[in-house]
Design an enzyme around this catalytic site. Structure first.
Site, PDB file in Angstrom:
ATOM      1  N   ASN A  27      -2.374   2.653 -10.512  1.00 11.08           N
ATOM      2  CA  ASN A  27      -2.429   1.584  -9.396  1.00 11.08           C
ATOM      3  C   ASN A  27      -2.965   0.419  -9.598  1.00 11.08           C
ATOM      4  O   ASN A  27      -2.213   0.071 -10.690  1.00 11.08           O
ATOM      5  CB  ASN A  27      -4.194   2.132  -9.253  1.00 11.08           C
ATOM      6  CG  ASN A  27      -4.740   2.473  -7.498  1.00 11.08           C
ATOM      7  OD1 ASN A  27      -3.926   2.599  -7.051  1.00 11.08           O
ATOM      8  ND2 ASN A  27      -5.624   1.741  -7.755  1.00 11.08           N
ATOM      9  N   LYS A  28      -3.564  -0.333  -8.732  1.00 11.85           N
ATOM     10  CA  LYS A  28      -3.352  -1.724  -8.949  1.00 11.85           C
ATOM     11  C   LYS A  28      -4.391  -2.272  -9.849  1.00 11.85           C
ATOM     12  O   LYS A  28      -4.628  -1.538 -11.102  1.00 11.85           O
ATOM     13  CB  LYS A  28      -3.749  -1.790  -7.731  1.00 11.85           C
ATOM     14  CG  LYS A  28      -4.245  -4.377  -7.269  1.00 11.85           C
ATOM     15  CD  LYS A  28      -3.086  -4.674  -7.522  1.00 11.85           C
ATOM     16  CE  LYS A  28      -1.823  -3.995  -6.467  1.00 11.85           C
ATOM     17  NZ  LYS A  28      -0.168  -4.042  -6.925  1.00 11.85           N
ATOM     18  N   ASP A  70      -1.060   4.664  -6.434  1.00 12.07           N
ATOM     19  CA  ASP A  70       0.679   4.794  -5.895  1.00 12.07           C
ATOM     20  C   ASP A  70       1.348   5.337  -6.839  1.00 12.07           C
ATOM     21  O   ASP A  70       2.351   6.340  -5.956  1.00 12.07           O
ATOM     22  CB  ASP A  70       1.220   3.129  -6.604  1.00 12.07           C
ATOM     23  CG  ASP A  70      -0.227   2.007  -6.151  1.00 12.07           C
ATOM     24  OD1 ASP A  70      -1.061   1.738  -6.295  1.00 12.07           O
ATOM     25  OD2 ASP A  70       0.816   1.404  -4.809  1.00 12.07           O
ATOM     26  N   GLY A 115       0.346  -1.356   0.146  1.00 11.87           N
ATOM     27  CA  GLY A 115       0.228   0.010   0.020  1.00 11.87           C
ATOM     28  C   GLY A 115       0.890   0.957  -0.110  1.00 11.87           C
ATOM     29  O   GLY A 115       2.256   1.703   0.967  1.00 11.87           O
TER      30      GLY A 115
HETATM   31  C1  LIG Z   1      -3.131   3.334  -0.146  1.00  9.16           C
HETATM   32  S1  LIG Z   1      -3.587   3.196  -2.121  1.00  9.16           S
HETATM   33  C2  LIG Z   1      -2.773   1.260  -2.044  1.00  9.16           C
HETATM   34  C3  LIG Z   1      -2.812   1.103  -3.193  1.00  9.16           C
HETATM   35  O1  LIG Z   1      -1.617  -0.282  -3.259  1.00  9.16           O
HETATM   36  C4  LIG Z   1      -1.687  -0.986  -3.733  1.00  9.16           C
HETATM   37  O2  LIG Z   1      -0.643  -1.261  -4.030  1.00  9.16           O
HETATM   38  P1  LIG Z   1       0.303  -2.856  -3.420  1.00  9.16           P
HETATM   39  O3  LIG Z   1      -0.800  -3.761  -2.424  1.00  9.16           O
HETATM   40  O4  LIG Z   1       0.703  -3.405  -4.415  1.00  9.16           O
HETATM   41  O5  LIG Z   1       1.287  -2.125  -2.580  1.00  9.16           O
HETATM   42  C5  LIG Z   1      -3.105  -0.358  -4.548  1.00  9.16           C
HETATM   43  O6  LIG Z   1      -2.053  -0.046  -5.728  1.00  9.16           O
HETATM   44  C6  LIG Z   1      -3.786   0.491  -3.712  1.00  9.16           C
HETATM   45  O7  LIG Z   1      -4.208   1.262  -4.474  1.00  9.16           O
END
Ligand SMILES: CSC[C@H]1O[C@H](OP(=O)(O)O)[C@H](O)[C@@H]1O
EC number: 5.3.1.23
Length: 355
Positions: free
Chosen positions: A255-256, A245, A58
């Protein structure tokens, strides 16, 4: 929390990352929801590995973790060489900054702490750096609560919303970004129903967002990522609400993986699209989405499900962890400094310059 289980952890107490008794304390998010366990770390290299391995993940949570990891490194380097610690730590900072490439919060936190170090800290740096890391952590939580209010105010009463990945307390310093808006919108009676994408392949939605919402007693429905467009066609959601991100200078947003297709579907079905992220996620040095580095993760994450291989031997997999949603598909970017509707570079510049 009318519907919460009796042993629920108050969402306001969920801390993905903490500094406890001189140690970095992380919820091991790889084990949720089945196991709620912590890792305790004492050195920067193991902290960087915990970020790479997604013990903590995150964007904002990664940034806060990095700030505390710099404190660990300063403690080690000062102990080794009180006179030259600030030079010796530079390689540690470089290592930490490379732990994951897409979330700009990581690099933002490392370079912010590096700036403090290079400006000169007389004597033992521990307390000065720790208080700065704790300020970054507290500021993130305060920003999330502000964004919750600002984002919730955009949502018409009685709305259904869809969220993607995990953007809650587990992804931040606390409370959450997009899931913070969901929390605030539900508490204010504006949000009637919450849908969460499972978010293949790492299942942040099915494992983490679902867990947070159940802990809090917010009724929600989990859907396969591939069901999101059909859900929108049913007219059940008014907003898609996601985190970020990295937000480039023109508003393009990393983003994801799966966010981009959700944005395309939302625009097709007249569903509004909200990105919620603190200004530490806005990177004005990156001109547009094409310039954002996209992390590619292990094929095994796609070739299996929940840790069990499902695909046959011999098949390859492509596993980009993020995608880019162009600014023109975003109706609102919510930061702690305010809401930018139909984002453009000029609007982001003005927002970033505002008090
Ligand atoms: C609070 S934004 C978190 C953001 O991070 C996640 O990615 P990951 O789980 O790979 O770190 C995802 O993109 C979320 O939107």
């Amino acid at each position: 929390m009318a519907n919460a289980p009796s042993n629920a952890i108050l969402y306001d107490k969920i801390r993905a990352v903490e500094w406890e008794n001189g140690r970095l304390k992380l919820i091991d998010q790889r084990l949720l929801p089945g196991k709620f366990e912590h890792l305790y770390l004492d050195h920067l290299p193991e902290s960087a590995k915990a970020i790479t391995d997604m013990v903590v993940r995150g964007a904002p949570a990664i940034g806060v973790t990095a700030a505390y990891a710099v404190v660990l490194a300063a403690r080690d380097r000062y102990k080794e060489n009180p006179n030259g610690w600030h030079k010796a730590i530079q390689a540690d900072l470089d290592l930490l900054a490379e732990a994951r490439p897409t979330a700009v919060n990581l690099r933002w936190a490392v370079e912010h702490m590096r700036g403090l170090i290079n400006a000169g800290i007389p004597g033992n740096p521990l307390m000065r750096l720790l208080s700065e890391a704790q300020r970054i952590h507290a500021d993130d939580i305060a920003a999330n609560r502000r964004m919750g209010e600002l984002g919730a105010a955009l949502i018409e009463t009685g709305s259904g919303v869809l969220t993607h990945c995990n953007t809650g307390a587990l992804a931040t310093g606390g409370y959450g970004t997009a899931l913070g808006v969901v929390r605030a919108g539900y508490a204010a009676g504006r949000i009637k129903s919450v849908y969460a994408d499972e978010t293949r392949p790492w299942l942040q939605g099915a494992r983490l967002t679902a867990w947070e919402l159940v802990q809090e007693g917010i009724p929600a429905t989990l859907i396969a990522d591939s069901a999101a467009t059909y859900l929108m066609k049913q007219g059940k959601v008014a907003w898609v609400i996601v985190g970020a991100d990295r937000i480039a200078a023109n508003g393009d947003t990393a983003n994801k993986i799966g966010t981009y297709m959700t944005a395309v579907a939302a625009r097709h079905h007249g569903v509004k699209f909200m990105v919620v992220a603190p200004t530490s996620t806005v990177d004005m040095k990156t001109p547009d989405g094409a310039a954002i580095p996209i992390e590619t993760r292990a094929e095994a994450e796609v070739l299996g499900f929940g840790g069990t291989r499902t695909a046959p031997e011999g098949i390859q997999a492509w596993n980009p962890a993020f995608d880019i949603t162009p600014a023109e598909l975003i109706d609102a970017i919510v930061t702690e400094k305010g809401v930018v509707t139909k984002p453009t570079r000029d609007k982001l510049v003005a927002m970033m310059k505002s008090a």
